[in-house]
Design a protein around this motif. Structure first.
Motif, PDB file in Angstrom:
ATOM      1  N   ARG A 113       0.824  -1.207   0.000  1.00  0.00           N
ATOM      2  CA  ARG A 113       0.000   0.000   0.000  1.00  0.00           C
ATOM      3  C   ARG A 113       0.860   1.260   0.000  1.00  0.00           C
ATOM      4  O   ARG A 113       0.570   2.224  -0.731  1.00  0.00           O
ATOM      5  CB  ARG A 113      -0.926   0.019   1.231  1.00  0.00           C
ATOM      6  CG  ARG A 113      -2.023  -1.022   1.244  1.00  0.00           C
ATOM      7  CD  ARG A 113      -2.930  -0.960   0.043  1.00  0.00           C
ATOM      8  NE  ARG A 113      -3.264   0.392  -0.364  1.00  0.00           N
ATOM      9  CZ  ARG A 113      -3.794   0.695  -1.548  1.00  0.00           C
ATOM     10  NH1 ARG A 113      -4.012  -0.253  -2.434  1.00  0.00           N
ATOM     11  NH2 ARG A 113      -4.087   1.934  -1.857  1.00  0.00           N
ATOM     12  N   ARG A 114       1.921   1.284   0.777  1.00  0.00           N
ATOM     13  CA  ARG A 114       2.816   2.441   0.807  1.00  0.00           C
ATOM     14  C   ARG A 114       3.451   2.670  -0.559  1.00  0.00           C
ATOM     15  O   ARG A 114       3.589   3.803  -1.021  1.00  0.00           O
ATOM     16  CB  ARG A 114       3.903   2.241   1.871  1.00  0.00           C
ATOM     17  CG  ARG A 114       3.389   2.371   3.298  1.00  0.00           C
ATOM     18  CD  ARG A 114       4.291   1.662   4.294  1.00  0.00           C
ATOM     19  NE  ARG A 114       5.685   2.080   4.231  1.00  0.00           N
ATOM     20  CZ  ARG A 114       6.670   1.443   4.847  1.00  0.00           C
ATOM     21  NH1 ARG A 114       6.413   0.355   5.566  1.00  0.00           N
ATOM     22  NH2 ARG A 114       7.903   1.886   4.762  1.00  0.00           N
ATOM     23  N   TYR A 115       3.843   1.570  -1.195  1.00  0.00           N
ATOM     24  CA  TYR A 115       4.466   1.654  -2.514  1.00  0.00           C
ATOM     25  C   TYR A 115       3.481   2.219  -3.549  1.00  0.00           C
ATOM     26  O   TYR A 115       3.820   3.129  -4.312  1.00  0.00           O
ATOM     27  CB  TYR A 115       4.941   0.262  -2.924  1.00  0.00           C
ATOM     28  CG  TYR A 115       5.444   0.168  -4.343  1.00  0.00           C
ATOM     29  CD1 TYR A 115       6.728   0.607  -4.681  1.00  0.00           C
ATOM     30  CD2 TYR A 115       4.646  -0.375  -5.353  1.00  0.00           C
ATOM     31  CE1 TYR A 115       7.194   0.517  -5.989  1.00  0.00           C
ATOM     32  CE2 TYR A 115       5.107  -0.471  -6.658  1.00  0.00           C
ATOM     33  CZ  TYR A 115       6.381  -0.026  -6.965  1.00  0.00           C
ATOM     34  OH  TYR A 115       6.837  -0.119  -8.245  1.00  0.00           O
ATOM     35  N   LEU A 116       2.253   1.693  -3.568  1.00  0.00           N
ATOM     36  CA  LEU A 116       1.272   2.161  -4.542  1.00  0.00           C
ATOM     37  C   LEU A 116       0.923   3.630  -4.326  1.00  0.00           C
ATOM     38  O   LEU A 116       0.813   4.406  -5.283  1.00  0.00           O
ATOM     39  CB  LEU A 116      -0.003   1.322  -4.465  1.00  0.00           C
ATOM     40  CG  LEU A 116       0.041  -0.100  -5.020  1.00  0.00           C
ATOM     41  CD1 LEU A 116      -1.330  -0.736  -4.928  1.00  0.00           C
ATOM     42  CD2 LEU A 116       0.526  -0.115  -6.470  1.00  0.00           C
ATOM     43  N   MET A 125      -4.070  -0.748  -9.923  1.00  0.00           N
ATOM     44  CA  MET A 125      -4.044  -1.545  -8.703  1.00  0.00           C
ATOM     45  C   MET A 125      -4.276  -0.695  -7.446  1.00  0.00           C
ATOM     46  O   MET A 125      -4.242  -1.216  -6.337  1.00  0.00           O
ATOM     47  CB  MET A 125      -2.694  -2.266  -8.585  1.00  0.00           C
ATOM     48  CG  MET A 125      -2.362  -3.135  -9.780  1.00  0.00           C
ATOM     49  SD  MET A 125      -0.694  -3.824  -9.712  1.00  0.00           S
ATOM     50  CE  MET A 125      -0.902  -5.117  -8.478  1.00  0.00           C
ATOM     51  N   ALA A 126      -4.511   0.599  -7.632  1.00  0.00           N
ATOM     52  CA  ALA A 126      -4.553   1.526  -6.505  1.00  0.00           C
ATOM     53  C   ALA A 126      -5.633   1.190  -5.481  1.00  0.00           C
ATOM     54  O   ALA A 126      -5.488   1.488  -4.287  1.00  0.00           O
ATOM     55  CB  ALA A 126      -4.743   2.955  -7.008  1.00  0.00           C
ATOM     56  N   GLU A 132      -7.788  -8.921  -2.317  1.00  0.00           N
ATOM     57  CA  GLU A 132      -7.296  -8.934  -3.695  1.00  0.00           C
ATOM     58  C   GLU A 132      -5.783  -9.096  -3.726  1.00  0.00           C
ATOM     59  O   GLU A 132      -5.233  -9.766  -4.613  1.00  0.00           O
ATOM     60  CB  GLU A 132      -7.718  -7.645  -4.402  1.00  0.00           C
ATOM     61  CG  GLU A 132      -9.222  -7.536  -4.600  1.00  0.00           C
ATOM     62  CD  GLU A 132      -9.660  -6.141  -5.005  1.00  0.00           C
ATOM     63  OE1 GLU A 132     -10.545  -6.042  -5.879  1.00  0.00           O
ATOM     64  OE2 GLU A 132      -9.124  -5.148  -4.461  1.00  0.00           O
ATOM     65  N   PHE A 133      -5.114  -8.488  -2.757  1.00  0.00           N
ATOM     66  CA  PHE A 133      -3.665  -8.657  -2.660  1.00  0.00           C
ATOM     67  C   PHE A 133      -3.312 -10.119  -2.388  1.00  0.00           C
ATOM     68  O   PHE A 133      -2.408 -10.679  -3.019  1.00  0.00           O
ATOM     69  CB  PHE A 133      -3.117  -7.769  -1.543  1.00  0.00           C
ATOM     70  CG  PHE A 133      -1.657  -7.980  -1.249  1.00  0.00           C
ATOM     71  CD1 PHE A 133      -0.678  -7.457  -2.078  1.00  0.00           C
ATOM     72  CD2 PHE A 133      -1.253  -8.706  -0.126  1.00  0.00           C
ATOM     73  CE1 PHE A 133       0.668  -7.665  -1.812  1.00  0.00           C
ATOM     74  CE2 PHE A 133       0.085  -8.916   0.143  1.00  0.00           C
ATOM     75  CZ  PHE A 133       1.055  -8.389  -0.705  1.00  0.00           C
ATOM     76  N   ALA A 134      -4.044 -10.738  -1.472  1.00  0.00           N
ATOM     77  CA  ALA A 134      -3.802 -12.149  -1.170  1.00  0.00           C
ATOM     78  C   ALA A 134      -4.033 -13.017  -2.396  1.00  0.00           C
ATOM     79  O   ALA A 134      -3.290 -13.973  -2.652  1.00  0.00           O
ATOM     80  CB  ALA A 134      -4.694 -12.604  -0.011  1.00  0.00           C
TER      81      ALA A 134
END
Length: 275
Positions: A113-116, A125-126, A132-134
């Protein structure tokens, strides 16, 4: 009644949508499902023909008016770091690699999340949530690993970078990576590629697959800085020359019809499924 998936892969085309790399262009993808006993062989075969994996789907750009997206890989035996890349390796000498099974964690998601938010706040992917990440991490029918990099020089928030990586018959495919966006001076994206080259050498694998390089896209410039780069173009891998040479692939007449693209694919032998 038991449903058996078709033995021959079925290919489909997405509806056109805005291109994320070049302005005023439309994107379209050719894709097929990745499932069953043949998943590993299909992933290997199509990765060697410019396809990429996203969960249970293999896809390749197939735009009607552009052939700019070129699959890129590094031939490990031909790679030699330049001065800047050697500095990047030294700058990240405190990072320790750990190869894990494809299981998602809250720590990974927080870093994601920090990266996005810092790098791709307006990207596709924001809005991904933890479920959804899993799915992105865990829904894989092939040999996939999560490679974590922790900084042994700190005990405060040591997880620094993560890469979701497929292990192919002939190389490592970097499916998706993310890292601490605040550490810009450490060139973590470049470091991940450099360390995957080292890992491929350790595993005696000839290639590291990087995804797509797009001439004219500032987002993709960094890939052209690696020696030993090959591009999949006109149905074959070729050594990369000067970036300007590939602007021809942006011409509307440079792409083949979908039917011709599919008929030219080389598919693995499919074992018959017992009933």
């Amino acid at each position: 009644m038991r449903h058996t998936p078709p033995l021959t892969p079925q290919f489909y085309v997405t509806a056109p949508q805005g291109c994320p790399y070049l302005p005023n262009r439309m994107e379209r993808k050719l894709f097929t499902a990745l499932q069953g006993d043949s998943a590993t062989g299909l992933n290997d075969a199509l990765s060697q023909q410019g396809f990429r994996r996203s969960q249970n789907v293999l896809y390749r750009p197939s735009c009607s008016d552009c052939a700019g997206c070129l699959s890129a890989r590094i031939r490990v035996s031909d790679f030699a770091p330049n001065k800047t890349q050697s500095k990047t390796l030294r700058r990240n000498a405190t990072l320790e690699r750990e190869v894990r099974s494809p299981w998602a964690t809250e720590e990974q998601f927080d870093l994601f999340r920090r990266y996005l938010e810092a790098r791709h706040a307006d990207g596709g992917m924001a809005d991904m949530d933890i479920f959804e990440f899993a799915a992105m991490i865990e829904e894989t029918p092939v040999k996939t690993r999560v490679i974590e990099y922790t900084d042994v020089a700190t005990t405060d928030d040591p997880l620094t970078a993560v890469c979701l990586t497929d292990v192919l018959q002939d190389g490592l495919s970097m499916v998706y990576s993310f890292y601490k966006p605040e550490l810009r001076n450490r060139s973590l994206g470049t470091f991940l590629i450099l360390d995957h080259i080292r890992l491929a050498q350790e595993m005696d694998l000839p290639f590291v697959y990087l995804g797509y390089w797009v001439p004219g896209s500032p987002k993709m410039n960094y890939k052209a800085g690696f020696s030993g780069i090959e591009l999949f173009r006109h149905g074959a891998w070729e050594p990369m020359t000067t970036p300007d040479e590939y602007s021809v692939d942006l011409h509307p007449l440079s792409t083949e019809p979908i039917s011709e693209q599919v008929s030219n694919l080389i598919l693995p032998n499919v074992r018959a499924v017992g009933r």
